[in-house]
Design a protein around this motif. Structure first.
Motif, PDB file in Angstrom:
ATOM      1  N   ARG A   5     -12.454  14.967   3.649  1.00 48.33           N
ATOM      2  CA  ARG A   5     -13.358  15.970   3.065  1.00 48.33           C
ATOM      3  C   ARG A   5     -12.740  17.366   3.055  1.00 48.33           C
ATOM      4  NH1 ARG A   5     -17.187  14.608   6.972  1.00 48.33           N
ATOM      5  NH2 ARG A   5     -17.811  16.790   7.091  1.00 48.33           N
ATOM      6  N   SER A   6     -11.443  17.443   2.897  1.00 46.30           N
ATOM      7  CA  SER A   6     -10.788  18.739   2.813  1.00 46.30           C
ATOM      8  C   SER A   6     -11.264  19.471   1.559  1.00 46.30           C
ATOM      9  CB  SER A   6      -9.267  18.559   2.765  1.00 46.30           C
ATOM     10  OG  SER A   6      -8.634  19.787   2.504  1.00 46.30           O
ATOM     11  N   ASP A   7     -11.546  20.775   1.715  1.00 49.50           N
ATOM     12  CA  ASP A   7     -11.982  21.573   0.571  1.00 49.50           C
ATOM     13  C   ASP A   7     -10.844  22.427   0.008  1.00 49.50           C
ATOM     14  OD1 ASP A   7     -11.694  23.356   2.638  1.00 49.50           O
ATOM     15  OD2 ASP A   7     -13.743  24.146   2.551  1.00 49.50           O
ATOM     16  N   ASP A   8      -9.633  22.120   0.415  1.00 45.94           N
ATOM     17  CA  ASP A   8      -8.455  22.831  -0.089  1.00 45.94           C
ATOM     18  C   ASP A   8      -8.287  22.504  -1.575  1.00 45.94           C
ATOM     19  OD1 ASP A   8      -5.865  23.659  -0.814  1.00 45.94           O
ATOM     20  OD2 ASP A   8      -5.143  23.412   1.232  1.00 45.94           O
ATOM     21  N   PRO A   9      -8.232  23.511  -2.456  1.00 40.16           N
ATOM     22  CA  PRO A   9      -8.089  23.237  -3.893  1.00 40.16           C
ATOM     23  C   PRO A   9      -6.801  22.492  -4.232  1.00 40.16           C
ATOM     24  CG  PRO A   9      -7.855  25.596  -3.421  1.00 40.16           C
ATOM     25  CD  PRO A   9      -8.377  24.955  -2.186  1.00 40.16           C
ATOM     26  N   VAL A  10      -5.735  22.701  -3.458  1.00 40.35           N
ATOM     27  CA  VAL A  10      -4.481  21.985  -3.703  1.00 40.35           C
ATOM     28  C   VAL A  10      -4.670  20.497  -3.435  1.00 40.35           C
ATOM     29  CG1 VAL A  10      -2.075  21.706  -2.982  1.00 40.35           C
ATOM     30  CG2 VAL A  10      -3.062  23.997  -3.189  1.00 40.35           C
ATOM     31  N   VAL A  11      -5.399  20.171  -2.367  1.00 40.62           N
ATOM     32  CA  VAL A  11      -5.660  18.768  -2.042  1.00 40.62           C
ATOM     33  C   VAL A  11      -6.492  18.123  -3.144  1.00 40.62           C
ATOM     34  CG1 VAL A  11      -6.811  17.206  -0.414  1.00 40.62           C
ATOM     35  CG2 VAL A  11      -5.454  19.125   0.442  1.00 40.62           C
ATOM     36  N   ARG A  12      -7.508  18.842  -3.627  1.00 43.61           N
ATOM     37  CA  ARG A  12      -8.342  18.297  -4.702  1.00 43.61           C
ATOM     38  C   ARG A  12      -7.524  18.061  -5.974  1.00 43.61           C
ATOM     39  NH1 ARG A  12     -12.090  22.291  -3.002  1.00 43.61           N
ATOM     40  NH2 ARG A  12     -11.721  23.480  -4.907  1.00 43.61           N
TER      41      ARG A  12
ATOM     42  N   GLN B 244      -4.220  17.510  -6.157  1.00 42.97           N
ATOM     43  CA  GLN B 244      -3.303  16.389  -5.936  1.00 42.97           C
ATOM     44  C   GLN B 244      -4.042  15.057  -5.977  1.00 42.97           C
ATOM     45  OE1 GLN B 244      -1.511  17.547  -2.193  1.00 42.97           O
ATOM     46  NE2 GLN B 244       0.248  18.458  -3.225  1.00 42.97           N
ATOM     47  N   THR B 245      -5.263  15.029  -5.456  1.00 39.90           N
ATOM     48  CA  THR B 245      -6.062  13.805  -5.517  1.00 39.90           C
ATOM     49  C   THR B 245      -6.299  13.405  -6.967  1.00 39.90           C
ATOM     50  OG1 THR B 245      -7.193  14.397  -3.447  1.00 39.90           O
ATOM     51  CG2 THR B 245      -8.239  12.730  -4.824  1.00 39.90           C
ATOM     52  N   GLY B 246      -6.648  14.385  -7.797  1.00 41.48           N
ATOM     53  CA  GLY B 246      -6.883  14.102  -9.207  1.00 41.48           C
ATOM     54  C   GLY B 246      -5.648  13.604  -9.921  1.00 41.48           C
TER      55      GLY B 246
ATOM     56  N   PRO C 286       0.809  -1.225   0.000  1.00 40.39           N
ATOM     57  CA  PRO C 286       0.000   0.000   0.000  1.00 40.39           C
ATOM     58  C   PRO C 286       0.845   1.279   0.000  1.00 40.39           C
ATOM     59  CG  PRO C 286      -0.767  -1.572   1.657  1.00 40.39           C
ATOM     60  CD  PRO C 286       0.565  -2.055   1.185  1.00 40.39           C
ATOM     61  N   LEU C 287       0.356   2.254  -0.764  1.00 43.49           N
ATOM     62  CA  LEU C 287       0.860   3.625  -0.738  1.00 43.49           C
ATOM     63  C   LEU C 287      -0.242   4.461  -0.101  1.00 43.49           C
ATOM     64  CD1 LEU C 287       2.109   3.830  -4.448  1.00 43.49           C
ATOM     65  CD2 LEU C 287       3.422   3.078  -2.443  1.00 43.49           C
ATOM     66  N   VAL C 288      -0.007   4.964   1.101  1.00 48.23           N
ATOM     67  CA  VAL C 288      -1.063   5.629   1.864  1.00 48.23           C
ATOM     68  C   VAL C 288      -0.888   7.135   1.749  1.00 48.23           C
ATOM     69  CG1 VAL C 288      -2.322   5.626   4.052  1.00 48.23           C
ATOM     70  CG2 VAL C 288      -0.858   3.681   3.473  1.00 48.23           C
ATOM     71  N   TRP C 289      -1.965   7.819   1.381  1.00 45.29           N
ATOM     72  CA  TRP C 289      -1.883   9.268   1.175  1.00 45.29           C
ATOM     73  C   TRP C 289      -3.071   9.973   1.802  1.00 45.29           C
ATOM     74  CZ3 TRP C 289      -4.785  12.930  -1.733  1.00 45.29           C
ATOM     75  CH2 TRP C 289      -4.180  14.195  -1.845  1.00 45.29           C
ATOM     76  N   GLY C 290      -2.769  11.063   2.495  1.00 48.21           N
ATOM     77  CA  GLY C 290      -3.789  11.967   3.006  1.00 48.21           C
ATOM     78  C   GLY C 290      -3.420  13.378   2.607  1.00 48.21           C
ATOM     79  N   GLY C 291      -4.372  14.129   2.072  1.00 43.20           N
ATOM     80  CA  GLY C 291      -4.044  15.432   1.525  1.00 43.20           C
ATOM     81  C   GLY C 291      -3.883  16.531   2.543  1.00 43.20           C
ATOM     82  N   SER C 292      -4.762  16.596   3.532  1.00 40.65           N
ATOM     83  CA  SER C 292      -4.664  17.639   4.552  1.00 40.65           C
ATOM     84  C   SER C 292      -3.560  17.290   5.548  1.00 40.65           C
ATOM     85  CB  SER C 292      -5.999  17.777   5.294  1.00 40.65           C
ATOM     86  OG  SER C 292      -6.222  16.650   6.124  1.00 40.65           O
ATOM     87  N   VAL C 293      -3.213  18.239   6.404  1.00 37.52           N
ATOM     88  CA  VAL C 293      -2.153  17.998   7.388  1.00 37.52           C
ATOM     89  C   VAL C 293      -2.530  16.844   8.314  1.00 37.52           C
ATOM     90  CG1 VAL C 293      -0.839  19.015   9.284  1.00 37.52           C
ATOM     91  CG2 VAL C 293      -1.411  20.413   7.298  1.00 37.52           C
ATOM     92  N   LEU C 294      -3.769  16.830   8.787  1.00 37.89           N
ATOM     93  CA  LEU C 294      -4.197  15.767   9.696  1.00 37.89           C
ATOM     94  C   LEU C 294      -4.336  14.432   8.978  1.00 37.89           C
ATOM     95  CD1 LEU C 294      -6.819  17.172  12.234  1.00 37.89           C
ATOM     96  CD2 LEU C 294      -4.697  15.968  12.730  1.00 37.89           C
ATOM     97  N   ALA C 295      -4.871  14.438   7.776  1.00 36.32           N
ATOM     98  CA  ALA C 295      -4.991  13.193   7.021  1.00 36.32           C
ATOM     99  C   ALA C 295      -3.614  12.618   6.712  1.00 36.32           C
ATOM    100  CB  ALA C 295      -5.776  13.415   5.740  1.00 36.32           C
TER     101      ALA C 295
END
Length: 343
Positions: A284-291, A293-295, A214-223
């Motif tokens: 559910r981060s609404d940070d555009p950078v996180v969105r 990077q997710t894409g 597994p490669l585990v990723w969370g976009g926000s600081v807490l995730a």
């Protein structure tokens, strides 16, 4: 010796009984949060009342090895300069105008005890969450020192106690203990060993990870903090090279993945190559950078045949979302341990 995954073990009552203690410990996560909040309630109320007449500190220093969790919550929010200091001692500039906070769930770390003693010597205001009768507790004696008593040794529950205090003095976001506990209880119900794997998100995730790294990723600081903790759990339970990192660190791993060989013999004696799996922790981060990077990660995974799994949460508060994601993933790690069999 070959290792394979037997998903039937995840619903086998006899097998699950052998890991009852570990699963019960996970199920009691919400209860530990409630207990810590109850134990520290009196000291927290007294500290809040005393702090109403005091000036806002020049800076907040989170000391000790567990300071990284506080940093993940407080750094984006704290209205005064905030420093996480997991190293021994304290920053050289720490003084009487500053607030030093520390999580010491076990209370027996010599480095943490030394840091508390140093903060007392410098005249800083000190708030430490630790067992009263512990090495750290013994060093937390001084005019400007408050001990928030803890009893469970649970890092998250101890952090909630500290964050609740910091929220009341307007140095951090709301971290309601009951909200966190309810989120943990919901995960424990959804991921219970008594729930069939067809409707159990943690068992289904374990099956998805069975033949992967597994490669585990969370976009926000807490995730991202939850991702690092989860990767540690996966390495411990499976012995595989689960990794967590920023998007730019995981992207090359995904892009280096060779296309899946559709002509490979599924009955070949040699063990199949473990392919990466992208595991996204979505808070559910609404940070555009996180969105964005997710894409990017999802697109790269799709083009290289890398499977993507997502762990989601419907919790309201930041800390509750962190707790929910981490506990769901930790349940999955334990079920992965259960299903892996040496042949």
């Amino acid at each position: 010796m070959a290792t394979w995954f037997d998903e039937a073990r995840l619903d086998d009552a006899g097998v699950l009984q052998t890991v009852d203690l570990r699963l019960r410990t996970l199920a009691e996560s919400g209860a530990r949060v409630r207990r810590e909040a109850h134990e520290a309630a009196s000291a927290t109320a007294e500290l809040i009342a005393r702090g109403r007449d005091e000036a806002r500190p020049r800076a907040v220093i989170a000391a000790g090895p567990d300071s990284r969790l506080l940093r993940a919550v407080l750094e984006p929010w704290c209205p005064v300069p905030f420093v996480a200091w997991p190293n021994p001692g304290l920053p050289g500039w720490t003084g009487s105008l500053d607030l030093v906070v520390m999580l010491a769930p076990e209370g027996n770390d010599h480095g943490s005890a030394s840091a508390v003693a140093e903060a007392v010597r410098r005249g800083a205001q000190v708030v430490v969450a630790c067992p009263e009768r512990s090495l750290v507790g013994e060093h937390a004696a001084g005019r400007h020192v408050t001990v928030l008593p803890t009893v469970t040794g649970d890092q998250l529950a101890t952090a909630v106690v500290m964050l609740d205090y910091l929220a009341h003095v307007h140095l951090g976001p709301r971290a309601d203990a009951e909200s966190v506990a309810e989120s943990l209880d919901k995960v424990a119900t959804d991921c219970s060993p008594h729930r069939d794997l067809a409707v159990n998100p943690a068992k289904m995730l374990a099956i998805a990870m069975a033949d992967t790294n597994p490669l585990v990723w969370g976009g926000s600081v807490l995730a991202a903090r939850a991702a690092r903790r989860l990767a540690e759990s996966l390495r411990r339970t499976s012995g595989r090279s689960a990794i967590a990192g920023d998007a730019e660190h995981l992207l090359p791993v995904i892009e280096a993945t060779r296309p899946h060989d559709v002509f490979a013999d599924p009955f070949a004696e040699e063990a199949p190559e473990l392919r990466p799996l992208l595991l996204i922790l979505d808070d559910r981060s609404d940070d555009p950078v996180v969105r964005e990077q997710t894409g990017v990660l999802r697109a790269a995974a799709a083009s290289h045949g890398v499977r993507v799994e997502t762990v989601e949460t419907d919790a309201d508060a930041e800390v509750a979302r962190y707790a929910s994601l981490l506990l769901t993933g930790t349940y999955a790690a334990e079920y992965l341990r259960v299903g892996l069999v040496d042949d």
